[in-house]
Write an enzyme that holds these catalytic residues in place. Structure first.
Site, PDB file in Angstrom:
ATOM      1  N   CYS A 269      31.891  40.560  47.042  1.00  0.00           N
ATOM      2  CA  CYS A 269      32.275  41.702  47.237  1.00  0.00           C
ATOM      3  C   CYS A 269      33.974  42.002  48.472  1.00  0.00           C
ATOM      4  O   CYS A 269      34.838  42.420  47.368  1.00  0.00           O
ATOM      5  CB  CYS A 269      32.021  42.557  48.110  1.00  0.00           C
ATOM      6  N   GLN A 316      25.556  36.542  39.528  1.00  0.00           N
ATOM      7  CA  GLN A 316      24.953  38.134  39.522  1.00  0.00           C
ATOM      8  C   GLN A 316      25.411  39.032  38.403  1.00  0.00           C
ATOM      9  O   GLN A 316      27.054  38.931  38.195  1.00  0.00           O
ATOM     10  CB  GLN A 316      24.870  38.860  40.749  1.00  0.00           C
ATOM     11  N   ASP A 318      27.229  41.378  38.687  1.00  0.00           N
ATOM     12  CA  ASP A 318      27.820  42.377  40.195  1.00  0.00           C
ATOM     13  C   ASP A 318      28.906  43.004  39.187  1.00  0.00           C
ATOM     14  O   ASP A 318      29.448  42.991  38.736  1.00  0.00           O
ATOM     15  CB  ASP A 318      28.130  41.230  41.104  1.00  0.00           C
ATOM     16  N   HIS A 320      31.671  45.867  41.655  1.00  0.00           N
ATOM     17  CA  HIS A 320      32.119  47.290  43.405  1.00  0.00           C
ATOM     18  C   HIS A 320      32.967  48.323  42.421  1.00  0.00           C
ATOM     19  O   HIS A 320      34.060  47.860  41.963  1.00  0.00           O
ATOM     20  CB  HIS A 320      32.573  46.279  43.627  1.00  0.00           C
ATOM     21  N   HIS A 449      27.938  48.609  45.767  1.00  0.00           N
ATOM     22  CA  HIS A 449      27.898  46.900  45.252  1.00  0.00           C
ATOM     23  C   HIS A 449      26.517  47.092  44.208  1.00  0.00           C
ATOM     24  O   HIS A 449      25.131  48.020  45.089  1.00  0.00           O
ATOM     25  CB  HIS A 449      27.043  46.569  45.964  1.00  0.00           C
TER      26      HIS A 449
END
Length: 570
Positions: A269, A316, A318, A320, A449
RNA sequence: GCCAGGUUAGCACAGUUGGUAGUGCGGCUCAUUCGUAAUGAGCAGGUCGGGGGUUCGAAUCCCUUACCUGGCUCCA
């Protein structure tokens, strides 16, 4: 009398286990023994160190007690009576002291054994059925690591021996599918005891990894994300600003260079926000969706590591999402749709569980903001047709979150996807992210997130067990194996391979000196989706003989016909 | 991190009361050139997780340490 439930039977089995342990061993202090989703457990404190070798003795005693078929008798007693009865049982006495004044204190007696308990229980012990003790483990008194470690015995029950056999068979099936076992057998990865919690991906495992990653990339691009990549090593100063230094330092791998301290990132992040902050942002840039397959490292306690499911180094899927408060609901709903879409591709579309975790006691920010955020998450769930359960006070201190749990082929649940609201990180107190609003003023955005698969390592572990190693064609590291019946067919096998490789398939040739039967056996055990047998007969006819993992021998066909079939399956 | 149990060849496991290691699969070599789930023969491979101790002698007993497994705790 109330209806006989599974829970009553499990809980009653726990009582008999406690009674049996006290009959078999000396100086036993009992704590509590509730029913669980799987069976039951009971916590003890005794000088003897319990081990599975003790189980037959304890089980025999339980069996004897069940056969007595004594009734469970409930009795409401006074606090003093109960204390008398529990004399010498220190944990029970502490538990008694916890019961609020004015509340009924009940005991249950079976034969000469009485226990303080809320109940309810079965009427007669024979209603419990068959009991099997499964494992023994340590467990902190009251679940607090500051307290003494008690010895916990886990057990399961069944109506009769036949049902017990079935349950045991299912457990063996889970063991057979264990990703740690299949990972080695299928040559997907290995773990090195010298480097705990870090995965070494072998060619076949990495093929799955990359295929999965590419699959997600395609989904992300379609859903309006942009992929980025940020440094694995970032300076202490950044982690101090982000708050990780204060809140997460114990889990970070920290290193030093020329008197400056750096840490391997445990999360992506801050990196995403650094990109956001690299230029002046307008409200027109929002929502900005930044995806990153960033490698993170978390120094998880050694006792929590497990195969590739719980590791210290992982990636991940991932991303944001940096947006305004007004955009939260639509962004969350969009994410829910993506997640449903992805899960259904793996056959996880049924029984998706969603949990909404709300404001914890220890939180930052205004209550009104939290309420607004929680309402937005709830509305987004509804909008995407998902039902959710509320987990009161389980949110992170910086914002509420949704967690998505999928159910695998064995009926086990895994929490993978998540989306968390974060008001903190972009705020002036933290990384101070800002955009220029339509009013010409600076504003702090909100950050979401989110991850669909969670960590790729863990998700692949789940997939290995879900598919029992038999990956669908698109994920299979080796999609096709060509089995020449002898060296004489090798040249034809190579031509066939080249034709299939040219179409983008992952193909290998088994050129060993083994006989055909052995090659088929090897390919079958390695769960290769398609096997192609080639020999002089095929070469003469210009065909190949195809065996599919799902449908067995498909007979002779042309390479073109197989390619068509495979493409329709992808 | 805590409690308990483990750690013997690449993998799965044997190894009786302490007398210095075995089996199967896999690997390699040779022979076989074979049509739908195991061809045969031979060979190599282990400081018994590491360190320390007890003992004439330790895979075996004791201590310690690392890791693994099952739980607990944790998972801002």
């Amino acid at each position: 009398m109330s209806e006989l439930t599974e829970e009553m039977r499990r809980h009653s089995a726990a009582h008999l286990t406690a009674r049996a342990v006290q009959n078999v061993f000396e100086d036993v202090q009992v704590d509590i023994g509730p029913a669980t989703d799987e069976g039951f457990y009971y916590d003890f404190d005794l000088p003897h160190r319990l081990s599975p070798e003790d189980f037959p003795k304890i089980e025999a005693e339980i069996k004897r007690l069940i056969a007595l078929d004594e009734p469970f008798v409930r009795k409401v007693v006074s606090r003093e009576e109960c204390a008398d009865m529990l004399a010498g049982q220190k944990y029970k006495l502490e538990r008694l002291a916890d019961i609020p004044e004015g509340e009924d204190i009940s005991t249950y007696a079976v034969g000469d054994y009485v226990e303080m308990c809320r109940g309810p229980h079965v009427e007669h012990s024979s209603q419990i059925g068959v009991v099997k003790l499964t494992r023994v483990a340590g467990s902190y008194y009251r679940g607090d690591e500051k307290n003494k470690m008690l010895q916990r015995i886990y057990g399961i029950i069944a109506k009769d021996q036949a049902e017990m056999d079935e349950i045991v068979a299912r457990a063996e099936e889970a063991k057979r599918r264990d990703h740690r076992r299949l990972g080695v057998e299928l040559d997907l990865f290995h773990l090195d005891p010298e480097d705990p919690g870090q995965v070494f991906w072998h060619p076949k495992g990495w093929s799955i990894y990359v295929t999965l990653q590419d699959y997600m990339r395609e989904k992300l691009v379609k859903d309006g994300y942009q992929e980025v990549n940020t440094p694995a090593l970032m300076p202490r100063s950044l982690w101090e600003r982000s708050g990780h230094w204060d809140h997460y330092k114990a889990n970070m791998f920290i290193t030093e260079s020329e008197k400056r301290i750096f840490a391997v990132k445990p999360m992506n992040c801050p990196g995403a926000l650094e990109i956001f902050k690299s230029r002046t942002r307008s409200y027109k840039d929002l929502p900005l969706r930044l995806a990153e397959f960033g490698h993170c490292a978390r120094n998880e306690p050694s006792g929590t590591l497990h195969g590739i499911m719980r590791v210290r180094g992982f990636v991940q899927d991932d991303a944001h999402i940096i947006c305004t408060e007004d955009q939260i609901e639509e962004e969350v709903a969009k994410f829910c749709r993506l997640l449903k879409d992805v899960y259904s591709d793996f056959g996880f579309d049924k029984n998706l569980l969603v949990k909404l975790s709300t404001m914890p006691e220890d939180h930052v920010g205004e209550v009104a903001t939290w309420q607004h955020a929680e309402a937005a998450l709830a509305a987004a769930c509804k909008a995407s047709g998902m039902e959710y359960a509320i987990q009161e006070g389980e949110g992170a201190f910086y914002g509420p979150k949704l967690e998505f749990t999928l159910i695998d082929a064995l009926g086990r649940s895994w929490q993978c996807g998540t989306i968390q609201l974060d008001y903190q990180l972009p705020s002036a107190e933290r990384l101070n992210a800002e955009y220029i609003g339509p009013d010409g003023q600076k504003h702090h955005p909100v950050m979401l997130h989110r991850a669909v698969l969670g960590s790729l390592e863990r998700f692949i572990g789940i997939l290995i067990e879900h598919y029992a190693g038999a990956f669908p064609l698109w994920l299979s590291p080796e999609q096709i194996r060509i089995l020449p019946i002898s060296d004489k067919a090798l040249a034809y096998a190579e031509r066939t391979r080249d034709a299939l490789s040219a179409e983008g398939f992952r193909v290998a040739i088994d050129s060993s000196a083994d006989k055909l039967g052995a090659k088929i056996r090897a390919a079958t055990l390695e769960k290769v989706p398609y096997q192609i047998v080639v020999g002089p007969r095929d070469e003469a006819a210009g065909t190949i003989s195809v065996r599919s993992r799902a449908d067995g021998d498909l007979g002779a066909m042309t390479a073109e016909a197989l390619i068509e079939r495979l493409k329709s399956e992808l």
